[in-house]
Design a protein around this motif. Sequence first.
Motif, PDB file in Angstrom:
ATOM      1  N   UNK A 168       1.106  -1.229  -0.040  1.00 39.58           N
ATOM      2  CA  UNK A 168      -0.090   0.012   0.021  1.00 39.58           C
ATOM      3  C   UNK A 168       0.664   1.321  -0.092  1.00 39.58           C
ATOM      4  N   UNK A 169       1.828   1.350   0.923  1.00 42.08           N
ATOM      5  CA  UNK A 169       2.902   2.397   0.686  1.00 42.08           C
ATOM      6  C   UNK A 169       3.506   2.750  -0.508  1.00 42.08           C
ATOM      7  N   UNK A 170       3.813   1.572  -1.191  1.00 35.65           N
ATOM      8  CA  UNK A 170       4.432   1.988  -2.661  1.00 35.65           C
ATOM      9  C   UNK A 170       3.462   1.934  -3.805  1.00 35.65           C
ATOM     10  N   UNK A 171       2.263   1.606  -3.391  1.00 32.38           N
ATOM     11  CA  UNK A 171       1.191   1.427  -4.713  1.00 32.38           C
ATOM     12  C   UNK A 171       1.404   2.438  -5.700  1.00 32.38           C
ATOM     13  N   UNK A 172       0.956   3.717  -5.173  1.00 29.14           N
ATOM     14  CA  UNK A 172       0.789   4.927  -6.030  1.00 29.14           C
ATOM     15  C   UNK A 172       2.022   5.611  -6.535  1.00 29.14           C
ATOM     16  N   UNK A 173       3.046   5.710  -5.573  1.00 25.27           N
ATOM     17  CA  UNK A 173       4.343   6.114  -6.300  1.00 25.27           C
ATOM     18  C   UNK A 173       5.509   5.509  -6.730  1.00 25.27           C
ATOM     19  N   UNK A 174       5.281   4.088  -6.753  1.00 17.51           N
ATOM     20  CA  UNK A 174       6.430   3.402  -7.209  1.00 17.51           C
ATOM     21  C   UNK A 174       5.972   2.006  -7.892  1.00 17.51           C
ATOM     22  N   UNK A 175       4.773   1.373  -7.613  1.00 16.01           N
ATOM     23  CA  UNK A 175       4.300   0.228  -8.357  1.00 16.01           C
ATOM     24  C   UNK A 175       3.630   0.608  -9.668  1.00 16.01           C
ATOM     25  N   UNK A 176       2.757   1.468  -9.401  1.00 18.95           N
ATOM     26  CA  UNK A 176       1.764   1.877 -10.661  1.00 18.95           C
ATOM     27  C   UNK A 176       2.534   2.494 -11.807  1.00 18.95           C
ATOM     28  N   UNK A 177       3.437   3.653 -11.440  1.00 20.58           N
ATOM     29  CA  UNK A 177       3.858   4.469 -12.737  1.00 20.58           C
ATOM     30  C   UNK A 177       4.608   3.587 -13.703  1.00 20.58           C
ATOM     31  N   UNK A 178       5.448   2.754 -13.676  1.00 18.23           N
ATOM     32  CA  UNK A 178       6.117   2.065 -14.819  1.00 18.23           C
ATOM     33  C   UNK A 178       5.230   1.315 -15.594  1.00 18.23           C
ATOM     34  N   UNK A 179       4.244   0.637 -15.070  1.00 14.29           N
ATOM     35  CA  UNK A 179       3.245  -0.168 -15.660  1.00 14.29           C
ATOM     36  C   UNK A 179       2.159   0.706 -16.595  1.00 14.29           C
ATOM     37  N   UNK A 180       1.767   1.894 -16.020  1.00 18.15           N
ATOM     38  CA  UNK A 180       0.848   2.723 -16.796  1.00 18.15           C
ATOM     39  C   UNK A 180       1.753   3.488 -17.989  1.00 18.15           C
ATOM     40  N   UNK A 181       2.841   3.967 -17.652  1.00  9.29           N
ATOM     41  CA  UNK A 181       3.674   4.426 -18.508  1.00  9.29           C
ATOM     42  C   UNK A 181       4.091   3.435 -19.885  1.00  9.29           C
ATOM     43  N   UNK A 182       4.053   2.318 -19.414  1.00 10.53           N
ATOM     44  CA  UNK A 182       4.410   1.055 -20.482  1.00 10.53           C
ATOM     45  C   UNK A 182       3.056   1.189 -21.291  1.00 10.53           C
ATOM     46  N   UNK A 183       1.877   1.081 -20.923  1.00 12.09           N
ATOM     47  CA  UNK A 183       0.821   1.390 -21.661  1.00 12.09           C
ATOM     48  C   UNK A 183       0.479   2.475 -22.192  1.00 12.09           C
ATOM     49  N   UNK A 184       0.863   3.610 -21.541  1.00  8.27           N
ATOM     50  CA  UNK A 184       0.581   4.979 -22.375  1.00  8.27           C
ATOM     51  C   UNK A 184       1.599   4.911 -23.647  1.00  8.27           C
ATOM     52  N   UNK A 185       2.670   4.474 -23.507  1.00  8.62           N
ATOM     53  CA  UNK A 185       3.699   4.532 -24.653  1.00  8.62           C
ATOM     54  C   UNK A 185       3.156   3.643 -25.681  1.00  8.62           C
ATOM     55  N   UNK A 186       2.694   2.480 -25.468  1.00  5.63           N
ATOM     56  CA  UNK A 186       2.122   1.611 -26.309  1.00  5.63           C
ATOM     57  C   UNK A 186       0.779   2.341 -27.230  1.00  5.63           C
ATOM     58  N   UNK A 187       0.258   2.863 -26.343  1.00  5.45           N
ATOM     59  CA  UNK A 187      -1.127   3.748 -26.959  1.00  5.45           C
ATOM     60  C   UNK A 187      -0.469   4.657 -27.730  1.00  5.45           C
ATOM     61  N   UNK A 188       0.701   5.691 -27.553  1.00  5.33           N
ATOM     62  CA  UNK A 188       0.978   6.388 -28.504  1.00  5.33           C
ATOM     63  C   UNK A 188       1.350   5.854 -29.679  1.00  5.33           C
ATOM     64  N   UNK A 189       2.160   4.934 -29.454  1.00  6.49           N
ATOM     65  CA  UNK A 189       2.765   4.278 -30.722  1.00  6.49           C
ATOM     66  C   UNK A 189       1.799   3.941 -31.580  1.00  6.49           C
ATOM     67  N   UNK A 190       0.686   3.274 -31.082  1.00  4.70           N
ATOM     68  CA  UNK A 190      -0.500   2.757 -31.787  1.00  4.70           C
ATOM     69  C   UNK A 190      -1.099   3.693 -32.621  1.00  4.70           C
ATOM     70  N   UNK A 191      -1.396   4.975 -32.061  1.00  7.43           N
ATOM     71  CA  UNK A 191      -2.016   6.051 -32.554  1.00  7.43           C
ATOM     72  C   UNK A 191      -0.998   6.391 -33.783  1.00  7.43           C
ATOM     73  N   UNK A 192       0.157   6.677 -33.351  1.00 10.42           N
ATOM     74  CA  UNK A 192       1.051   7.199 -34.452  1.00 10.42           C
ATOM     75  C   UNK A 192       1.185   6.290 -35.689  1.00 10.42           C
ATOM     76  N   UNK A 193       1.079   4.917 -35.340  1.00 13.05           N
ATOM     77  CA  UNK A 193       1.306   4.088 -36.504  1.00 13.05           C
ATOM     78  C   UNK A 193      -0.074   3.974 -37.598  1.00 13.05           C
ATOM     79  N   UNK A 194      -1.133   4.366 -36.832  1.00  9.53           N
ATOM     80  CA  UNK A 194      -2.279   4.355 -37.509  1.00  9.53           C
ATOM     81  C   UNK A 194      -2.526   5.708 -38.436  1.00  9.53           C
ATOM     82  N   UNK A 195      -1.515   6.702 -38.125  1.00 12.20           N
ATOM     83  CA  UNK A 195      -1.639   7.952 -38.734  1.00 12.20           C
ATOM     84  C   UNK A 195      -0.657   8.103 -39.834  1.00 12.20           C
ATOM     85  N   UNK A 196      -0.953   8.968 -40.959  1.00 14.88           N
ATOM     86  CA  UNK A 196       0.076   9.092 -42.041  1.00 14.88           C
ATOM     87  C   UNK A 196       1.283   9.763 -41.557  1.00 14.88           C
TER      88      UNK A 196
END
Length: 467
Positions: free
Chosen positions: A439-467
């Motif tokens: 619980x102490x590490x949840x918000x500040x340490x555990x979640x950020x790298x996983x959400x950023x991995x998803x965010x980057x993948x999302x960005x890459x997929x949007x860019x790939x779909x555009x000219x």
Amino acid sequence: MNSQFKLASLTLAAAAMLSACGGGSSAASDDPPPARGAVQLGVVASTTPVTKAQIDAGTAAKGIGALAGAAQCDVEIRYVYYSTRDPQGVIAMASTAVFVPTGTGAACSGNRPVVLYAHGTTTDQTFNMAQVDKNAEGSLVMAFYAAQGFIVVAPNYLGYDRSGLQYTTYLNAEQSAIEMVDGLRAAKTYLNADSAVKPSAKLLIAGYSQGGHVAMATQKAIERDYASEFTVTAAAPMSGPYNLVKFGDVITTTGPINAGATLFLPLMLTSYQKAYGNIYASPSDVYQSPYDKTAETLFPTKSTLTQLIQDGKLPNDPTFTKLFGTGGLLTDSFRAGYATSNYRKALQTNTLLGWTPKAPVALCGGANDPTVFFFNTTDAQADFASRGKAFPASNLESAASMQWAGATTAATIAGGFAQAKAATSAANGGGAAGAAAVQGAYHGTLVPPFCNALARGFFQSVLAAQP
């Protein structure tokens, strides 16, 4: 991140600039105030680029190498000091880190997409995203985005680093967007004039925690007010307090009180008092004694939280949840009058519901977050859906919520997050102690790298779909 990136040139160059811009001028000789987003200083902050090997060693040491992926580019760290304005419309100075991919690979040269990144809450007045040797969020953003071919513009909000503002504009949606837009303007101006790697027109917006709120506010403002200047390609706010008024209602009335509340409330109350002028007539209207003597000017600070507790400037509570009652931060009268208060009206003003994004959005967080409750994410998703915008909201606790990213990615992220929690628990002895550590590490340490991995993948997929 445990890395040894040197930034001596940043300190020297910025100090020289501030000395040169010091006092001594008269009103008659003063130049006109600078425009918003004007570059006051731009420097290459690292004597040599941060290498791919250094970046990979850093992510491996943190156990997030697989999530980050092998670095594709070295990263040049730049620093821009720029003009913006404060909530009263007065010109103020702020700074931004700029991470520029470099190298011979196709992803590391030419015109690169820009990630405008909003950082999370900090009480540290010296906070600077460019100092990746000691700024964990800066090093993570460098590894996840810049090392993969994105230019990253990561402003330090007013009140931090070398800003002269004596408070920070915490969770003020419109003001935060102004600071981000002006940082983006300055960074693009500087790079277009001084860098072989140039920013393209592709603009991705991301941010975590407080930065999730800032990222969403920035997308809203750009699409509403700056569409002739910038076009948002996609946005990925992460674990942000988007439904601030509901968040405030829960914390102040029924509970539970979120972890970190005794830090966040002074930041927020001062921010809104400075912006609106009507939150309280005197600090003692909201703060219990002795905190009413110092809370208004407490943050940002160069003191550690441990020192502030020892000095009696914060309640002696390691969970930072002691808001009310004997020894708490806030008065009973503040709590009793909350429902009709100007503070609640300010929360409503800065709640980010009721608007419709033009660019696609992917939200992310963890359902068990004790700091920024996950309903903020699901409420934003539902609000967008009510106007026909079906955006994903990834819950790291649920592979099903991440199916938009593909079954393999969803299973990998959910499994990896579960493993990270288990490892944190085991490292702290398991049982109740292990659960508390998670619980102490949840918000500040555990979640950020996983959400950023998803965010980057999302960005890459949007860019790939555009000219």
